[in-house]
Design a protein around this motif. Structure first.
Motif, PDB file in Angstrom:
ATOM      1  N   SER A   1      86.276  40.494 -29.158  1.00 13.69           N
ATOM      2  CA  SER A   1      86.769  39.350 -28.404  1.00 13.69           C
ATOM      3  C   SER A   1      87.059  38.157 -29.289  1.00 13.69           C
TER       4      SER A   1
ATOM      5  N   LYS B   1      87.929  51.618 -14.165  1.00 11.98           N
ATOM      6  CA  LYS B   1      88.404  50.293 -14.552  1.00 11.98           C
ATOM      7  C   LYS B   1      89.107  49.610 -13.387  1.00 11.98           C
TER       8      LYS B   1
ATOM      9  N   LEU C   1      84.912  49.637 -22.482  1.00 13.78           N
ATOM     10  CA  LEU C   1      86.215  49.027 -22.192  1.00 13.78           C
ATOM     11  C   LEU C   1      86.256  47.560 -22.589  1.00 13.78           C
ATOM     12  N   PHE C   2      85.261  46.807 -22.122  1.00 12.99           N
ATOM     13  CA  PHE C   2      85.347  45.344 -22.223  1.00 12.99           C
ATOM     14  C   PHE C   2      84.527  44.755 -23.357  1.00 12.99           C
TER      15      PHE C   2
ATOM     16  N   SER D   1      86.584  40.563 -22.084  1.00 10.58           N
ATOM     17  CA  SER D   1      85.836  40.903 -23.291  1.00 10.58           C
ATOM     18  C   SER D   1      85.149  39.673 -23.874  1.00 10.58           C
TER      19      SER D   1
ATOM     20  N   GLN E   1      86.160  47.310 -26.364  1.00 14.68           N
ATOM     21  CA  GLN E   1      87.629  47.371 -26.271  1.00 14.68           C
ATOM     22  C   GLN E   1      88.192  48.660 -26.870  1.00 14.68           C
ATOM     23  N   ARG E   2      87.574  49.757 -26.511  1.00 12.13           N
ATOM     24  CA  ARG E   2      88.075  51.039 -26.983  1.00 12.13           C
ATOM     25  C   ARG E   2      89.104  51.595 -26.004  1.00 12.13           C
TER      26      ARG E   2
ATOM     27  N   THR F   1      94.196  37.008 -30.549  1.00 12.44           N
ATOM     28  CA  THR F   1      94.194  36.572 -29.157  1.00 12.44           C
ATOM     29  C   THR F   1      94.351  35.063 -29.033  1.00 12.44           C
TER      30      THR F   1
ATOM     31  N   ASP G   1      92.088  41.639 -19.829  1.00 19.33           N
ATOM     32  CA  ASP G   1      91.095  42.455 -20.526  1.00 19.33           C
ATOM     33  C   ASP G   1      90.464  41.664 -21.663  1.00 19.33           C
ATOM     34  N   SER G   2      91.290  40.935 -22.410  1.00 20.12           N
ATOM     35  CA  SER G   2      90.792  40.151 -23.530  1.00 20.12           C
ATOM     36  C   SER G   2      89.851  39.054 -23.055  1.00 20.12           C
TER      37      SER G   2
END
Length: 301
Positions: free
Chosen positions: A103, A186, A161-162, A222, A165-166, A108, A218-219
């Motif tokens: 993150s 998800k 996932l979060f 995270s 972040q795979r 980002t 998603d970002s």
């Protein structure tokens, strides 16, 4: 959304009044796990003890405005993590984010137009803070529900996932399920988060005010997950894992959280519990107390 325990509330009230003994208790309680984290994540040129000392100094300087939006431990780790990131970025390393902390990826960061005004920055930051607050309030009860139901498979998927972040296919392969199942979990989770946000005083517009695309959302999730650590077990639970006294579902989940997910915060707690520290803890505590003595001289006048 205060998350203080009664012990934390007591210590903070006394620290604000200039009680050095209360400050020493707080330092002793958290210095070991912070030092273990700094040893794992700090760049080689950095002194982990200095980083921990700086963390406590920064916490003390801001204690008057600390309102308990997170636990003391979460807040201290957040200060330390950001300090480490600043050091890494200052050295212009290729990867600005910490390992396993996607993150903080510099990709980002929003890049404004050349003529962006100060108000643009203020508005952007306010929108982002409002979105993070709304998401944080929604995440915690949802994660707690999964833990209470012992639904650790879905929780593992969400962490990968979060937090990590795979990609879906990598998660599916790791957990032995289909990629379509990952997508379904998800989708169901994001729907539940949105429902939680809309059921609170916030509206989904406070999250999606900028027209977030799925990748941006998603970002943001995270980032919130990294800051708030909603799925991290209590320190006592990590201790139970170390002693192998947990029920099998919890024992297996903590093993995943520490080893497969690689949560640096909980690994730091495990290191602290298992090995204590490799330096004399009284020596480090004395350094911290000496560096903060001026604060207490000021508050007792």
């Amino acid at each position: 959304m205060a998350e203080w325990t009664e012990a934390e509330r007591y210590l903070l009230e006394h620290i604000r009044s200039g009680d050095q003994a209360a400050w020493a208790q707080l330092v002793e309680r958290y210095q070991g796990r912070l030092l273990a984290f700094a040893r794992r994540r700090a760049p080689r040129h950095a002194d982990p003890e200095d980083l921990v000392q700086d963390t406590f100094l920064q916490f003390l300087r801001g204690i008057a405005s600390f309102r308990g939006q997170a636990s003391v431990e979460t807040f201290l780790f957040l200060i330390l993590r950001r300090r480490i990131i600043e050091m890494l970025r200052g050295k212009k390393l290729a990867a600005c984010n910490l390992p396993d902390s996607p993150s903080d990826d510099s990709s980002t960061i929003d890049i404004p137009a050349a003529d962006a005004s100060a108000s643009w920055y203020v508005g952007r930051d306010e929108q982002r803070d409002a979105a993070k607050t709304a998401l944080a309030a929604a995440l915690k009860p949802l994660v707690q529900s999964l833990q209470e139901e012992l639904n650790f498979r879905d929780l593992q998927i969400l962490e990968m996932l979060f937090y990590a972040q795979r990609p879906n296919r990598e998660i599916a392969s790791s957990l032995g399920v289909g990629a379509e199942h990952i997508a379904m979990v998800k989708h169901r989770w994001l729907k539940a988060v949105r429902s939680r946000v809309e059921a609170s005083d916030q509206s989904w517009a406070s999250v999606d005010s900028g027209g977030l695309d799925p990748a941006a959302l998603d970002s943001l999730l995270s980032e919130v997950w990294e800051d708030q650590r909603p799925s991290c077990p209590k320190r006592s639970t990590v201790g139970g894992y170390l002693l192998k006294t947990l029920d099998e579902p919890w024992q297996n989940y903590i093993a995943f959280h520490l080893e497969s997910l690689g949560c640096a915060y909980c690994k730091a707690s495990l290191d602290d519990l298992d090995k204590q520290t490799r330096v004399d803890p009284e020596k480090l505590r004395d350094r911290i107390m000496q560096s903060t003595i001026g604060f207490f001289r000021h508050t007792t006048r």
